[in-house]
Design an enzyme around this catalytic site. Sequence first.
Site, PDB file in Angstrom:
ATOM      1  N   LYS A 202       0.701  -1.391   0.070  1.00  0.00           N
ATOM      2  CA  LYS A 202       0.152  -0.037  -0.064  1.00  0.00           C
ATOM      3  C   LYS A 202       0.795   1.134  -0.350  1.00  0.00           C
ATOM      4  O   LYS A 202       1.857   1.633   0.916  1.00  0.00           O
ATOM      5  CB  LYS A 202      -0.239  -0.084   1.441  1.00  0.00           C
ATOM      6  CG  LYS A 202      -1.791   1.285   1.696  1.00  0.00           C
ATOM      7  CD  LYS A 202      -2.804   0.888   0.826  1.00  0.00           C
ATOM      8  CE  LYS A 202      -3.790   2.730   1.055  1.00  0.00           C
ATOM      9  NZ  LYS A 202      -4.451   3.003  -0.849  1.00  0.00           N
ATOM     10  N   TYR A 203       0.824   2.430  -0.815  1.00  0.00           N
ATOM     11  CA  TYR A 203       1.575   3.831  -0.840  1.00  0.00           C
ATOM     12  C   TYR A 203       1.160   4.116   0.166  1.00  0.00           C
ATOM     13  O   TYR A 203      -0.524   4.215   0.188  1.00  0.00           O
ATOM     14  CB  TYR A 203       1.523   4.483  -2.472  1.00  0.00           C
ATOM     15  CG  TYR A 203       2.516   5.435  -2.393  1.00  0.00           C
ATOM     16  CD1 TYR A 203       3.591   5.614  -2.001  1.00  0.00           C
ATOM     17  CD2 TYR A 203       2.353   6.888  -1.809  1.00  0.00           C
ATOM     18  CE1 TYR A 203       4.022   6.680  -2.585  1.00  0.00           C
ATOM     19  CE2 TYR A 203       1.887   7.702  -2.228  1.00  0.00           C
ATOM     20  CZ  TYR A 203       3.859   7.681  -2.507  1.00  0.00           C
ATOM     21  OH  TYR A 203       4.571   8.742  -2.323  1.00  0.00           O
ATOM     22  N   ARG A 290      23.143  -2.209  10.244  1.00  0.00           N
ATOM     23  CA  ARG A 290      24.603  -0.960   9.573  1.00  0.00           C
ATOM     24  C   ARG A 290      23.700   0.335  10.368  1.00  0.00           C
ATOM     25  O   ARG A 290      23.075   0.373  10.871  1.00  0.00           O
ATOM     26  CB  ARG A 290      24.736  -1.420   8.440  1.00  0.00           C
ATOM     27  CG  ARG A 290      23.873  -0.271   8.137  1.00  0.00           C
ATOM     28  CD  ARG A 290      24.177  -0.669   6.437  1.00  0.00           C
ATOM     29  NE  ARG A 290      23.478   0.269   5.608  1.00  0.00           N
ATOM     30  CZ  ARG A 290      22.847   1.321   5.594  1.00  0.00           C
ATOM     31  NH1 ARG A 290      22.763   2.308   6.601  1.00  0.00           N
ATOM     32  NH2 ARG A 290      21.827   1.255   4.769  1.00  0.00           N
ATOM     33  N   ARG A 336      23.246  17.287   5.291  1.00  0.00           N
ATOM     34  CA  ARG A 336      23.749  16.429   4.535  1.00  0.00           C
ATOM     35  C   ARG A 336      24.260  17.168   3.821  1.00  0.00           C
ATOM     36  O   ARG A 336      23.686  17.591   2.653  1.00  0.00           O
ATOM     37  CB  ARG A 336      23.542  15.250   3.726  1.00  0.00           C
ATOM     38  CG  ARG A 336      23.304  14.122   5.064  1.00  0.00           C
ATOM     39  CD  ARG A 336      22.718  12.654   4.125  1.00  0.00           C
ATOM     40  NE  ARG A 336      21.700  11.798   5.141  1.00  0.00           N
ATOM     41  CZ  ARG A 336      21.694  10.640   4.657  1.00  0.00           C
ATOM     42  NH1 ARG A 336      22.171   9.916   3.429  1.00  0.00           N
ATOM     43  NH2 ARG A 336      21.209   9.942   5.325  1.00  0.00           N
TER      44      ARG A 336
HETATM   45  P1  ADP Z   1      14.857   1.624   0.166  1.00  0.00           P
HETATM   46  O1  ADP Z   1      15.594   0.327   0.945  1.00  0.00           O
HETATM   47  O2  ADP Z   1      15.088   1.296  -1.150  1.00  0.00           O
HETATM   48  O3  ADP Z   1      15.204   2.942   0.911  1.00  0.00           O
HETATM   49  P2  ADP Z   1      12.624   1.908   1.907  1.00  0.00           P
HETATM   50  O4  ADP Z   1      11.283   0.605   1.914  1.00  0.00           O
HETATM   51  O5  ADP Z   1      14.105   2.078   2.680  1.00  0.00           O
HETATM   52  O6  ADP Z   1      13.169   1.195   0.260  1.00  0.00           O
HETATM   53  O7  ADP Z   1      12.150   3.059   1.467  1.00  0.00           O
HETATM   54  C1  ADP Z   1      12.407   4.305   0.769  1.00  0.00           C
HETATM   55  C2  ADP Z   1      11.299   5.451   0.662  1.00  0.00           C
HETATM   56  O8  ADP Z   1      10.450   5.062   0.136  1.00  0.00           O
HETATM   57  C3  ADP Z   1      10.588   5.784   2.240  1.00  0.00           C
HETATM   58  O9  ADP Z   1      11.778   6.551   2.735  1.00  0.00           O
HETATM   59  C4  ADP Z   1       9.296   6.666   1.662  1.00  0.00           C
HETATM   60  O10 ADP Z   1      10.239   8.175   0.804  1.00  0.00           O
HETATM   61  C5  ADP Z   1      10.037   5.535  -0.382  1.00  0.00           C
HETATM   62  N1  ADP Z   1       8.420   4.590   0.636  1.00  0.00           N
HETATM   63  C6  ADP Z   1       8.588   3.293   0.567  1.00  0.00           C
HETATM   64  N2  ADP Z   1       7.629   2.405   0.681  1.00  0.00           N
HETATM   65  C7  ADP Z   1       6.617   3.788   0.497  1.00  0.00           C
HETATM   66  C8  ADP Z   1       4.742   3.049   1.215  1.00  0.00           C
HETATM   67  N3  ADP Z   1       5.206   1.992   0.937  1.00  0.00           N
HETATM   68  N4  ADP Z   1       4.216   4.603   0.695  1.00  0.00           N
HETATM   69  C9  ADP Z   1       5.213   5.383   0.437  1.00  0.00           C
HETATM   70  N5  ADP Z   1       6.282   5.784   0.024  1.00  0.00           N
HETATM   71  C10 ADP Z   1       7.348   4.569   0.425  1.00  0.00           C
END
Ligand code: ADP
Length: 446
Positions: A202-203, A290, A336
Amino acid sequence: MAFKRVLIANRGEIALRILRALRDMGIEVAIIHGREDRLSLPVRLADVAYPIMRQNPLDSYLDIEAVVSAAKDLDCDAVHPGYGFLAENAHFVKRLEEEGITFIGPTAEVITLLGDKIEARAAMEAAGLPTAKGSSEPISSAEVAITLADEIGYPVIIKAAAGGGGIGMQIVEKSAEFENALKLCRSRAKSAFGDDRVFVEKYIEGAQHIEFQVLGDGKNAIHFGERFCSIQRRHQKLVEEGPWLSEEKRAEIGALVCEGAESVGYKGLATFEFLRDKNGDFYFLEVNPRVQVEHTVTELITGYNLVELGIRVAQGEDLPLTQADISWNGHAIQCRLNAEDPKDFIPSPGRLWECHFPSGFGIRCDTHAHPGYEMPGCFDSLLAKLLTWGPTREDAIARMRTALDETIITGVEHLIPLHRRIMDEEDFLNRDITIQYIDNHQDLLG
Ligand code: ADP
């Protein structure tokens, strides 16, 4: 058993950060390096440096057998991987185990489990963590994805099981888009991670990114509270700060992440990442097994040296403190300072003709940069991490303005103008920030 000599298998600011912790602990510092880094600060400051020259500069830090040989030749008890490169490579961890060298981090099994987002989601769901609705198995056909999306509701996001760095993610608003989005995500995942398994989730609209810092000794785990990291570009963080939550919410989610870490026998530093929706509900995203770039924010508000603690548990010590020992004082912000064009985030490598970083009360700057440093184009564009602390968020922001204005970097483009504008922007000041912040504030790009 206390380590006598540790090999740093990394470069840049994190190599310097680890070197300092090792020195504080009286441990000898060994380091590998490629051609580009032969004159870098961590290499010059280390007790012993081991060149691994490769045609492709990245290979100097990714050649598992070369790094293992370096650790053996230099008589190292342990290897610190930092972040990126081999930090989440289970095969590397196994090879070190075979050679009787300690990997400073979790076991190969735990890395394998957490490196697979589908498996990690299932494991953390079983431990009681809230996750977003989504597939519990890899998805390869658009039909299956559409059936699932109808169930959980649009929009959804397609993500790589082996993902990292936001690579390949596709947001899908309606069923007609699935075929293409699925293809794109799978091919990006294949070329970036050599693994084309993807899943649907789900987004979460209007979400905030909040993460918890955890330390485990393989049996027990404690948490050091949260960091707020919603200001991102291309799903990568630009500004991190903390604390962000109420004491009750911190205790609630903190207890859950400790359960999660203990359920997999986690050893070392870990970050549990979540999205929080408009209603304040949390959804587990992933565990980064990590040390993280932004661990520094937590160090400023808790007063604990996290890198040292990670090394101590790797030496076989039990957790040297309890949850009750940890409290939070004031507020910290990290900007950063990437060597990038502040308009479009295009990397800007080159020589630093002049470079001055601020210091003073409540200021910390972690950087390997110095006048004359040649910022290579082949690695990450992180040049410096500038942090400020203050008793309140307002104080930390005011001090960040002062610190940014004092910083001088000439020779490359950098993000200081962007950070400086963010520090004056109204939504930022009002804590009205979601992961769309940069998209919604294009005027800040100047
Ligand atoms: P990665 O390991 O590639 O960094 P993550 O799952 O940690 O991927 O997600 C990184 C970013 O992508 C999140 O901080 C958010 O901005 C966006 N994101 C990931 N999953 C969702 C989701 N289900 N709904 C909205 N944004 C998402």
